[in-house]
Write an enzyme that holds these catalytic residues in place. Sequence first.
Site, mmCIF file in Angstrom:
data_model
loop_
_atom_site.group_PDB
_atom_site.id
_atom_site.type_symbol
_atom_site.label_atom_id
_atom_site.label_comp_id
_atom_site.label_asym_id
_atom_site.label_seq_id
_atom_site.Cartn_x
_atom_site.Cartn_y
_atom_site.Cartn_z
ATOM 1 N N TRP A 198 -4.016 -5.684 5.670
ATOM 2 C CA TRP A 198 -4.368 -5.899 7.069
ATOM 3 C C TRP A 198 -5.006 -4.671 7.711
ATOM 4 O O TRP A 198 -5.529 -4.741 8.837
ATOM 5 C CB TRP A 198 -3.119 -6.265 7.880
ATOM 6 C CG TRP A 198 -1.983 -5.290 7.721
ATOM 7 C CD1 TRP A 198 -0.928 -5.403 6.889
ATOM 8 C CD2 TRP A 198 -1.818 -4.036 8.405
ATOM 9 N NE1 TRP A 198 -0.098 -4.318 6.989
ATOM 10 C CE2 TRP A 198 -0.613 -3.462 7.925
ATOM 11 C CE3 TRP A 198 -2.542 -3.358 9.370
ATOM 12 C CZ2 TRP A 198 -0.150 -2.244 8.375
ATOM 13 C CZ3 TRP A 198 -2.085 -2.135 9.817
ATOM 14 C CH2 TRP A 198 -0.899 -1.594 9.325
ATOM 15 N N CYS A 199 -4.976 -3.532 7.029
ATOM 16 C CA CYS A 199 -5.454 -2.265 7.593
ATOM 17 C C CYS A 199 -6.977 -2.171 7.516
ATOM 18 O O CYS A 199 -7.555 -2.269 6.426
ATOM 19 C CB CYS A 199 -4.819 -1.091 6.838
ATOM 20 S SG CYS A 199 -5.537 0.518 7.226
#
Length: 490
Positions: free
Chosen positions: A175-176
């Site tokens: 998700w980064c």
Amino acid sequence: MVSTSKIKSIDFYRKIPRDLTEASLSGAGLSILAALAMVFLFGMELSDYLSTTTSTSVVVDRSRDGDYLRIDFNLSFPALSCEFASVDVSDVLGTHRFNLTKTVRKYPIDPRLQRIGLEEFHAGSVPTIKSHGDEETGEDIFEHLGEGAAELDKKTFDVYSQQFNVLVVNFYAPWCPWSNKLKPAWEKAAKIIAERYNPEMDGRILLAKVDCTVNMDLCRSHHIQGYPSIRIFRKGNDVRGDEHGQHDHESYYGDRDTESLVAFMVELVPPAVVDGKFQLEDKSSTNGTANAALKRPAPKAGGCRIEGFVRVKKVPGELMISAHSGAHSFDAANMNMTHYVGFFSFGRKTSWRSVHWANDMLPELDTNVDRLTGNIFTSEHENITHDHYLQVVKTEVITLHRKQSERIVEQYDYTAHSNMIQATSVPVVKFHYELSPMQVLVKETSKSFSHFITNLCAIIGGVFTVAGIIDSMLHNAMHVMKKVELGKQY
């Protein structure tokens, strides 16, 4: 020429001839009592003259330390890594300073708040990535690469870290955004290194990756708190089995494009050994960069003790401790900002002698000015921000019986109100401070010598006069009683 008789005429204290006076037993007793009273009152007056009194007033702050105020602190965070721990200050005038390091020291600590090792952790400046990843094109950049970086889990990580001389791991989170920017360059760099140093035949270096959303325990054991984190493991150097989870490896903070990554990895490769001799290798294609500037020791523990001081303007502001980086993402849901306050104080350090003197001479003065010392503020769950609101008032003590350099004792007292709130972003610890424009002035004063002499004369004259009046009353009373006895009183 003035005659002696004229001079005698101005005598205030005219004498009665001794032959015309008589002594009495009552007068003698009263004289002794009067003398004792004079001595007693003289001793009390002398003691009062030698002692000092204090006066307290509230005046406009007239601090000698100028427009700036020093804040000293010692804070321990059992779940915040020194790698990303940042000390920031700001105020209402618009001043913002981030990641202060000049007067701030950081030490890795274990969950019991004990320091690990004696060395200070040098995190360096916040990394600024000049080049990050490869440019996206319409075609799939992985189409011609085949398999890129090796995907590791707990089991394969232990195997590969013992098999390869150098294991470089990208700890990431899907998700980064920073991890996603790094992914194309990392996979391409892994492919290039694998082609140059065949993992099956050479065994000197391998580029790998770990998904921290899947392998949370593995990432936690290596104190990964920011994504992506690129760590360098060398065979035989990693400390295992330590009760604190201590590890001895390095982190990469350089650019994240393919060219920079490959150049860095090539410099890490140790010389090959052929027939028991080191085989030198031409690394001229690596641009000759100094890798020491791109890597720093990784934290040896997941906690951090932050101590030191900052100087701030004497206006309302805040000191903030947070996880901060210009090239990493943090999972707010897993951030725990529990902290222990070793001390938090304002103003210049007061010497032990001055504090001891203040306690002895001014027992009414509260010298315990650090309201937060010894308190631990625990997050009931992750993603909690701690706010401390401090109202600061200065107290200045001016004494008379000390050296000129120690005549003035300054200290800042404050009240503290703490609160916990659910954070919507990465949680932090904030110390909001507001300084009062007024100060408490405690001043020692002593009586003047003229006042002492005046009181002394009043004591002697007053006791002598009162004793004379009493003696006269007794003498007259006895005289009347004798007349009554003789029948002469009508």
